[in-house]
Design a protein around this motif. Structure first.
Motif, PDB file in Angstrom:
ATOM      1  N   ARG A  17       0.806  -1.226   0.000  1.00 14.52           N
ATOM      2  CA  ARG A  17       0.000   0.000   0.000  1.00 14.52           C
ATOM      3  C   ARG A  17       0.837   1.272   0.000  1.00 14.52           C
ATOM      4  N   SER A  18       2.122   1.152   0.043  1.00 13.42           N
ATOM      5  CA  SER A  18       3.004   2.300   0.187  1.00 13.42           C
ATOM      6  C   SER A  18       2.831   3.320  -0.933  1.00 13.42           C
ATOM      7  N   ARG A  19       2.675   4.583  -0.565  1.00  7.17           N
ATOM      8  CA  ARG A  19       2.639   5.670  -1.556  1.00  7.17           C
ATOM      9  C   ARG A  19       4.009   5.867  -2.179  1.00  7.17           C
ATOM     10  N   SER A  20       5.047   5.595  -1.410  1.00  4.36           N
ATOM     11  CA  SER A  20       6.410   5.810  -1.898  1.00  4.36           C
ATOM     12  C   SER A  20       6.728   4.960  -3.120  1.00  4.36           C
ATOM     13  N   VAL A  70      17.416   1.419  -0.904  1.00 10.29           N
ATOM     14  CA  VAL A  70      17.500   1.157   0.528  1.00 10.29           C
ATOM     15  C   VAL A  70      16.826   2.298   1.278  1.00 10.29           C
ATOM     16  N   GLY A  71      15.936   1.969   2.195  1.00  9.67           N
ATOM     17  CA  GLY A  71      15.271   2.967   3.021  1.00  9.67           C
ATOM     18  C   GLY A  71      13.942   3.462   2.488  1.00  9.67           C
ATOM     19  N   TRP A  72      13.488   2.959   1.341  1.00 13.36           N
ATOM     20  CA  TRP A  72      12.241   3.460   0.765  1.00 13.36           C
ATOM     21  C   TRP A  72      11.043   3.243   1.695  1.00 13.36           C
ATOM     22  N   ALA A  73      11.022   2.140   2.421  1.00 15.47           N
ATOM     23  CA  ALA A  73       9.863   1.802   3.245  1.00 15.47           C
ATOM     24  C   ALA A  73       9.698   2.736   4.434  1.00 15.47           C
TER      25      ALA A  73
END
Length: 184
Positions: A92-95, A104-107
């Motif tokens: 569901r992530s908007r990113s 790395v780190g997107w979440a």
């Protein structure tokens, strides 16, 4: 076409297709369990190979097991529930609309900021819960990282992606991070 091999203390597990798997090893290292939710796996013993199909659970017991017990069905515990919740959050992530899952780190971005479209820059991410006079590169330190050289290590829980990819820009009276155009 690739396979993954996982060595446990008493057997080797070969995952032959992309899928969802869980591998557990008992504390005494004498029992290995493979649950196949999706995909296909093989349990290799000195006496042979046991195929494990979707919806099956296999258990190999003993230091040098002679057989693998396979049953239909997969039990679910607290760890499985946690993994499911985490996976749904990632889906569901908007990113995902603005950066690659390989970054790395997107979440961490969704939980700690908001996205906006800026006409001249495209997608820009703004951190939440920062002081009005907050600016990048103030709350962390520089470290010498072999092969990369001086690298910023930010103290913010979301600090990896915005300080290693893209660029910071002062937009509309505050700092925002522009990752650049996302190409799948």
């Amino acid at each position: 076409g690739e396979i993954a091999r996982v060595d446990t203390p008493n057997v080797q597990i070969v995952l032959t297709r992309p899928g969802l798997y869980r591998i557990d090893v008992s504390d005494d290292r004498l029992r290995t369990m493979l649950a196949v939710r999706e995909g296909e796996g093989n349990v290799l013993m000195t006496t042979g190979i046991q195929q494990v199909l979707p919806g099956q659970t296999a258990e190999a017991e003993g230091a040098d097991p002679r057989y693998v017990a396979v049953r239909n069905g997969i039990s679910i515990d607290g760890f499985d529930a946690w993994v499911g919740t985490r996976d749904r959050r990632y889906e569901r992530s908007r990113s995902n609309n603005y950066v690659s899952r390989e970054m790395v780190g997107w979440a961490d971005l969704d939980d700690h900021g908001t996205w906006s479209q800026v006409p001249e820059m495209g997608a820009v991410w703004y951190p939440n819960d920062v002081a009005p006079d907050w600016a990048p590169y103030r709350n962390g330190y520089w470290a010498q990282v072999g092969g990369w050289g001086p690298t910023w290590v930010d103290y913010a829980p979301w600090g990896y992606a915005p300080f290693h990819y893209g660029r910071w820009a002062f937009v509309g009276g505050r700092w925002g991070w522009a990752p650049g155009t996302y190409v799948a």
